[in-house]
Design a protein around this motif. Structure first.
Motif, PDB file in Angstrom:
ATOM      1  N   CYS A 295       0.813  -1.226   0.000  1.00  0.00           N
ATOM      2  CA  CYS A 295       0.000   0.000   0.000  1.00  0.00           C
ATOM      3  C   CYS A 295       0.844   1.272   0.000  1.00  0.00           C
ATOM      4  O   CYS A 295       0.397   2.312  -0.465  1.00  0.00           O
ATOM      5  CB  CYS A 295      -0.935   0.012   1.210  1.00  0.00           C
ATOM      6  SG  CYS A 295      -0.080   0.309   2.773  1.00  0.00           S
TER       7      CYS A 295
ATOM      8  N   THR B 185       2.910  -4.898   4.902  1.00  0.00           N
ATOM      9  CA  THR B 185       3.769  -5.744   4.065  1.00  0.00           C
ATOM     10  C   THR B 185       5.246  -5.346   4.168  1.00  0.00           C
ATOM     11  O   THR B 185       6.131  -6.177   4.046  1.00  0.00           O
ATOM     12  CB  THR B 185       3.334  -5.621   2.589  1.00  0.00           C
ATOM     13  OG1 THR B 185       1.934  -5.819   2.512  1.00  0.00           O
ATOM     14  CG2 THR B 185       4.036  -6.635   1.709  1.00  0.00           C
ATOM     15  N   CYS B 186       5.521  -4.054   4.387  1.00  0.00           N
ATOM     16  CA  CYS B 186       6.895  -3.540   4.372  1.00  0.00           C
ATOM     17  C   CYS B 186       7.558  -3.634   5.739  1.00  0.00           C
ATOM     18  O   CYS B 186       8.606  -3.048   5.958  1.00  0.00           O
ATOM     19  CB  CYS B 186       6.875  -2.085   3.922  1.00  0.00           C
ATOM     20  SG  CYS B 186       5.983  -1.058   5.111  1.00  0.00           S
TER      21      CYS B 186
HETATM   22  S1  FES Z   1       3.594  -1.027   2.337  1.00  0.00           S
HETATM   23 FE1  FES Z   1       1.688  -1.128   3.391  1.00  0.00          FE
HETATM   24  S2  FES Z   1       2.259  -0.461   5.384  1.00  0.00           S
HETATM   25 FE2  FES Z   1       4.077  -0.180   4.256  1.00  0.00          FE
END
Ligand code: FES
Length: 401
Positions: free
Chosen positions: A348, A355-356
């Protein structure tokens, strides 16, 4: 929490090519997309109800230049596997106003197309299993023997808006199947009846559990017989819903999924009513804001030896590397890392999906937004790299732990 569950809820993200098996229209501006998962990848695509996948493809931008786009979508069905060991992933894609990917998918995506699909991620899952572990489908048994789903009895309430129903319907199906005493109240807000996603599926679920599932459709632009079910959910309406329409006492877990304002209103209202935050799970819509770089994250910054820089060292898949980030650029750790390793995981880029996530090993950072990490993860030193900016000359993070 079992190791297997931990793996599914916090597994390292990786992309694979998956083929679209079916595209089904849900409403005028929403589709359900089913991806087939071959047996050799099924282990990487098992998931807990409430999780999401990121999809990646290349589309022409406004100038006709190829542009990598990533969007994350919640999985809308409970996990299932087939006799040959294969499985499937179903997501719902609602057309966002001006949304490049969702507009393309609604108009063009068809069976046989191949997209990059990230292994499922996300912590929007029920923790009402034994000793606080997530309630999950036993994938091998759930299709034929739903009674074999073991779960604690519980009372659950979900408040969802628009496509926020997507993870919630998977969660509701699982929890209701997991124990014959479980009850589930669902408040589902939409503009009008024609916008209601999974209308038939919700009606079927109600038929299946007539006494245990309560459905409350709230429509903001259509008159319903009950005034309480008409209009936008504001503070007054929410209080009224909690006081009269839904079973708000003895709730074991709350699930909130929708735009920021609604989720925040619900969280504040529940907190004011004495609900402990650990009983409230929430997921925000990904903002998709144009000022949040997604596909081209990390590319604009140019390093120049005369500039002051932060040194960012990171480990990913066992390989450690570093990158210099000009201090004036106020780059996120994710953006800096992407300039040297395009496989750094993200979806996102807005602090929503998690995810990161990486663990801060040395140095200090500030984090702009955090809608994904829970307090115990923050206490252990985890950060969202898409939101984190170095505040010490050297920073080391590890994506593998
Ligand atoms: S890529 Fe979704 S919180 Fe960082």
């Amino acid at each position: 929490m079992t190791t297997e569950t931990q793996t599914a809820s916090r597994r390292r993200a990786s992309f694979h090519n998956l083929t679209v098996a079916e595209v089904r229209r849900l409403t005028d501006d929403a589709i359900e997309v089913t991806f087939g998962v071959p047996a050799d990848l099924a282990g990487q695509y098992d998931y807990l109800p409430g999780q999401y996948v990121a999809l990646r493809t290349t589309l022409p931008d406004e100038d006709g230049e190829p542009h990598e786009v990533r969007r994350s979508y919640s999985i809308c069905a409970e996990p299932r596997s087939f006799e040959d060991g294969s499985s499937e992933i179903r997501v719902a894609i609602k057309k966002d106003l001006g949304g490049l990917f969702s507009t393309w998918a609604n108009a063009e995506l068809k069976a046989g197309d191949v997209l990059d699909v990230m292994s499922p991620q996300g912590a929007f899952i029920s923790r009402h299993g034994k000793d606080g572990s997530p309630v999950q489908h036993n994938v091998m048994n759930s299709m034929n023997h739903p009674e074999e789903l073991a779960g604690e009895p519980g009372n659950f309430v979900a408040i969802a808006a628009g496509s926020g129903i997507t993870p919630v319907i998977a969660i509701a199906r699982t929890l209701l199947a997991a124990n014959p005493e479980t009850t589930f109240d669902l408040v589902y807000a939409n503009k009008a009846a024609m916008d209601v996603m999974f209308l038939e599926e919700l009606a079927d679920l109600k038929d299946k559990y007539p006494t245990r599932l309560a459905l409350h459709h709230v429509l903001s632009r259509e008159q319903r017989i009950a005034p309480l079910m008409t209009g936008r959910i504001d503070s007054e309406k929410l209080q009224a819903l909690l006081s009269s329409a839904i079973h708000a006492e003895d709730v074991d877990e709350w699930f909130l999924c929708g735009p920021f304002e609604l989720v925040q209103l619900c969280r504040d209202t529940l907190a004011a009513r004495g609900v402990e935050p650990e009983h409230v799970r929430f997921e925000l819509f990904t903002t998709g804001r144009p000022d949040r770089p997604e596909g081209n994250a990390g590319r604009p910054v140019v390093e120049d030896e005369s500039q002051d820089t932060y040194k960012i060292t990171f480990t990913l898949d066992g390989l450690t590397g570093d990158v210099a980030s000009p201090t004036h650029a106020r780059e996120s750790i994710l953006n800096a890392a992407l300039r040297v390793r395009p496989d750094v995981p993200f979806a996102c880029a807005g602090g929503v999906c998690g995810t990161c996530r990486a663990k801060l090993i040395t140095g200090t950072v500030t984090m702009d937004e955090n809608y994904a990490l829970e307090q115990d993860e923050l206490d252990k030193g985890y950060v969202l790299t898409c939101q984190s900016h170095p505040t010490s000359e050297e920073v080391t993070v590890d994506f593998d732990v």
